[in-house]
Design a protein around this motif. Structure first.
Motif, short mmCIF file in Angstrom:
data_model
loop_
_atom_site.label_atom_id
_atom_site.label_comp_id
_atom_site.label_asym_id
_atom_site.label_seq_id
_atom_site.Cartn_x
_atom_site.Cartn_y
_atom_site.Cartn_z
N GLN A 148 0.84 -1.20 0.00
CA GLN A 148 0.00 0.00 0.00
C GLN A 148 0.87 1.25 0.00
O GLN A 148 1.77 1.41 0.83
N LEU A 149 0.63 2.14 -0.95
CA LEU A 149 1.33 3.42 -1.03
C LEU A 149 0.53 4.50 -0.32
O LEU A 149 1.05 5.18 0.57
N ILE A 150 -0.71 4.69 -0.72
CA ILE A 150 -1.66 5.56 -0.04
C ILE A 150 -2.98 4.81 0.00
O ILE A 150 -3.09 3.69 -0.50
N SER A 151 -3.97 5.42 0.60
CA SER A 151 -5.27 4.77 0.69
C SER A 151 -5.81 4.47 -0.71
O SER A 151 -5.84 5.33 -1.58
N ASN A 152 -6.20 3.20 -0.92
CA ASN A 152 -6.79 2.72 -2.17
C ASN A 152 -5.84 2.71 -3.35
O ASN A 152 -6.28 2.59 -4.49
N LEU A 153 -4.52 2.81 -3.10
CA LEU A 153 -3.54 2.72 -4.18
C LEU A 153 -2.40 1.81 -3.73
O LEU A 153 -1.79 2.05 -2.68
N HIS A 154 -2.13 0.76 -4.53
CA HIS A 154 -1.12 -0.23 -4.17
C HIS A 154 -0.16 -0.45 -5.33
O HIS A 154 -0.53 -0.33 -6.50
N PHE A 155 1.07 -0.79 -4.98
CA PHE A 155 2.04 -1.32 -5.94
C PHE A 155 1.92 -2.83 -5.91
O PHE A 155 2.10 -3.46 -4.86
N ALA A 156 1.59 -3.44 -7.07
CA ALA A 156 1.25 -4.86 -7.11
C ALA A 156 2.11 -5.59 -8.14
O ALA A 156 1.65 -5.86 -9.26
N PRO A 157 3.35 -5.94 -7.81
CA PRO A 157 4.19 -6.70 -8.75
C PRO A 157 3.80 -8.18 -8.77
O PRO A 157 3.20 -8.70 -7.81
N GLU A 158 4.15 -8.84 -9.86
CA GLU A 158 3.88 -10.27 -10.01
C GLU A 158 5.07 -10.97 -10.64
O GLU A 158 5.89 -10.34 -11.32
N VAL A 159 5.15 -12.27 -10.42
CA VAL A 159 6.13 -13.13 -11.09
C VAL A 159 5.37 -14.35 -11.58
O VAL A 159 4.88 -15.15 -10.78
N ASN A 160 5.27 -14.50 -12.91
CA ASN A 160 4.47 -15.57 -13.49
C ASN A 160 5.29 -16.37 -14.50
O ASN A 160 6.16 -15.83 -15.18
N ILE A 161 4.96 -17.64 -14.61
CA ILE A 161 5.45 -18.50 -15.68
C ILE A 161 4.32 -18.63 -16.71
O ILE A 161 3.22 -19.08 -16.36
N ALA A 162 4.58 -18.23 -17.95
CA ALA A 162 3.54 -18.17 -18.97
C ALA A 162 3.91 -19.06 -20.16
O ALA A 162 5.06 -19.03 -20.63
N PHE A 163 2.93 -19.83 -20.62
CA PHE A 163 3.10 -20.68 -21.81
C PHE A 163 2.07 -20.25 -22.84
O PHE A 163 0.89 -20.04 -22.52
N VAL A 164 2.50 -20.10 -24.09
CA VAL A 164 1.58 -19.76 -25.16
C VAL A 164 2.00 -20.52 -26.42
O VAL A 164 3.19 -20.72 -26.69
N ARG A 165 0.99 -20.94 -27.17
CA ARG A 165 1.22 -21.69 -28.41
C ARG A 165 0.39 -21.04 -29.51
O ARG A 165 -0.85 -20.99 -29.43
N THR A 166 1.05 -20.49 -30.51
CA THR A 166 0.36 -19.83 -31.61
C THR A 166 0.67 -20.54 -32.92
O THR A 166 1.72 -21.20 -33.04
N GLU A 167 -0.22 -20.37 -33.90
CA GLU A 167 -0.02 -21.07 -35.17
C GLU A 167 -0.74 -20.35 -36.31
O GLU A 167 -1.69 -19.59 -36.09
N HIS A 168 -0.24 -20.56 -37.50
CA HIS A 168 -0.87 -20.10 -38.74
C HIS A 168 -0.39 -21.03 -39.86
O HIS A 168 0.28 -22.04 -39.59
N GLU A 169 -0.74 -20.73 -41.11
CA GLU A 169 -0.40 -21.61 -42.21
C GLU A 169 0.43 -20.88 -43.26
O GLU A 169 0.27 -19.68 -43.48
N TYR A 170 1.32 -21.66 -43.88
CA TYR A 170 2.11 -21.17 -45.01
C TYR A 170 2.19 -22.31 -46.02
O TYR A 170 2.63 -23.42 -45.70
N LEU A 171 1.74 -22.03 -47.25
CA LEU A 171 1.67 -23.06 -48.29
C LEU A 171 0.89 -24.28 -47.80
O LEU A 171 1.28 -25.43 -47.99
N HIS A 172 -0.24 -23.99 -47.12
CA HIS A 172 -1.16 -25.02 -46.61
C HIS A 172 -0.50 -25.95 -45.59
O HIS A 172 -0.99 -27.06 -45.36
N GLN A 173 0.57 -25.48 -44.98
CA GLN A 173 1.19 -26.24 -43.89
C GLN A 173 1.11 -25.41 -42.61
O GLN A 173 1.40 -24.22 -42.61
N LYS A 174 0.70 -26.09 -41.55
CA LYS A 174 0.54 -25.40 -40.26
C LYS A 174 1.90 -25.18 -39.62
O LYS A 174 2.69 -26.11 -39.44
N ARG A 175 2.17 -23.94 -39.27
CA ARG A 175 3.41 -23.56 -38.59
C ARG A 175 3.06 -23.20 -37.14
O ARG A 175 2.15 -22.42 -36.88
N THR A 176 3.81 -23.75 -36.20
CA THR A 176 3.49 -23.62 -34.78
C THR A 176 4.68 -22.99 -34.05
O THR A 176 5.84 -23.40 -34.24
N TYR A 177 4.36 -21.99 -33.20
CA TYR A 177 5.36 -21.30 -32.39
C TYR A 177 4.98 -21.47 -30.91
O TYR A 177 3.87 -21.10 -30.50
#
Length: 305
Positions: A148-177
């Protein structure tokens, strides 16, 4: 005539005392009932003055008496009106209040988990064989803090592990990142209502692992593609949350990356005639220039402290 003047003098003196008393109560605390009672009760000095000025024959001595009474009367000290009993009880109960509301504690630690929808924006590839920008889903989880810094205002840091999987197609072949990042949002949290808050701030991302794959990889002739993500990126995050029950919140957050994900990856168009792709070069058959990450997150968090 002298009797009349004496009566006028006494009346003026009583009026001045009354005005002086009203001016003192302007700065004090008094109820309407107390003001009415005080206005109805005459001052003892006024009663004495009225009894002393009854004889008409002694007009001159009466003037002297009025002057003596005026100089002898001490100034009345203002006595503050005591607070009512119910207010005193409220103050006592407030002193015995040991633990503040959850959103007003000075420090806090909690857990957070979220589902993510990721999309690469700023993708500048103009090849007609590329089917849109990579999109996909992911998830994240980690620790969050609150100071808490002042009333109703806080500093809220986080540490997260995030996984994401994205994909699209090129020459009708699915490419995955795929990507696994250590995300560090450095957020400010403002409580707007008792159960509602908004948040925002910068977010740092450290890439822990990434991979690229596509369909029928073995059948592609020529150079093998190698696409590595940048080790460090950052962006901005904004969101809002709602308190379900004590300590438990749901939230929605939007993240926009501000740095390219693949700044070192070259495409065929980057090589001049006669150039050869080096063995350790990051190479892609399509251009990855300008690709940045954008995420929409729906999360659940719990403050156990």
């Amino acid at each position: 005539m002298k009797k009349f003047l004496t009566l006028v003098a006494c009346t003026l003196m009583a009026t001045s005392i009354s005005f002086a008393q009203e001016e003192e109560y302007y700065y004090g605390v008094q109820t309407e009932e107390q003001s009415a009672d005080q206005a109805s009760e005459p001052w003892p000095d006024e009663a004495e003055q009225s009894s002393e000025v009854e004889p008409a024959e002694e007009t001159a001595p009466a003037d002297n008496k009025v002057n003596k009474q005026t100089s002898a009367q001490p100034a009345k000290a203002f006595e503050p009106t005591p607070a009512p009993a119910h207010i005193a009880q409220a103050d006592d109960s407030q002193d015995s209040y040991e633990r503040p509301a959850n959103n007003e504690q000075k420090f806090g630690i909690g857990l957070r988990a979220a589902f993510d929808y990721g999309m690469m924006y700023g993708f500048k590839n103009e090849d007609d064989d590329v089917d849109g920008s990579p999109t996909g889903i992911g998830f994240e989880g980690g620790l969050m803090g609150r100071i808490q810094l002042i009333s109703n205002l806080h500093f809220a840091p986080e540490v997260n592990i995030a996984f994401v999987r994205t994909e699209h197609e090129y020459l009708h072949q699915k490419r995955t990142y795929t990507s696994i990042d250590l995300e560090i949002p450095l957020l400010m949290r403002g409580i707007v209502l008792d159960k509602f808050y908004v948040t925002g701030g910068p977010q740092l991302n450290l890439n822990l692992s990434n991979d690229f794959d596509y369909d029928n990889k073995e059948s592609v002739e020529g150079y093998e593609e190698k696409i590595d993500e940048a080790k460090f990126t950052f962006g901005l995050a904004v969101g809002a949350g709602f308190n379900i029950i004590e300590g438990l919140f749901i939230d929605v957050r939007f993240y926009m990356g501000l740095m390219d994900l693949y700044p070192d990856v070259k495409s065929i168009s980057d090589y001049e005639d006669g150039d050869i792709v080096g063995e350790g070069d990051d190479f892609s058959y399509i251009s990855m220039k300008g690709a940045k990450m954008m995420k929409i997150k729906a999360g659940l968090s719990y403050w156990f402290i």
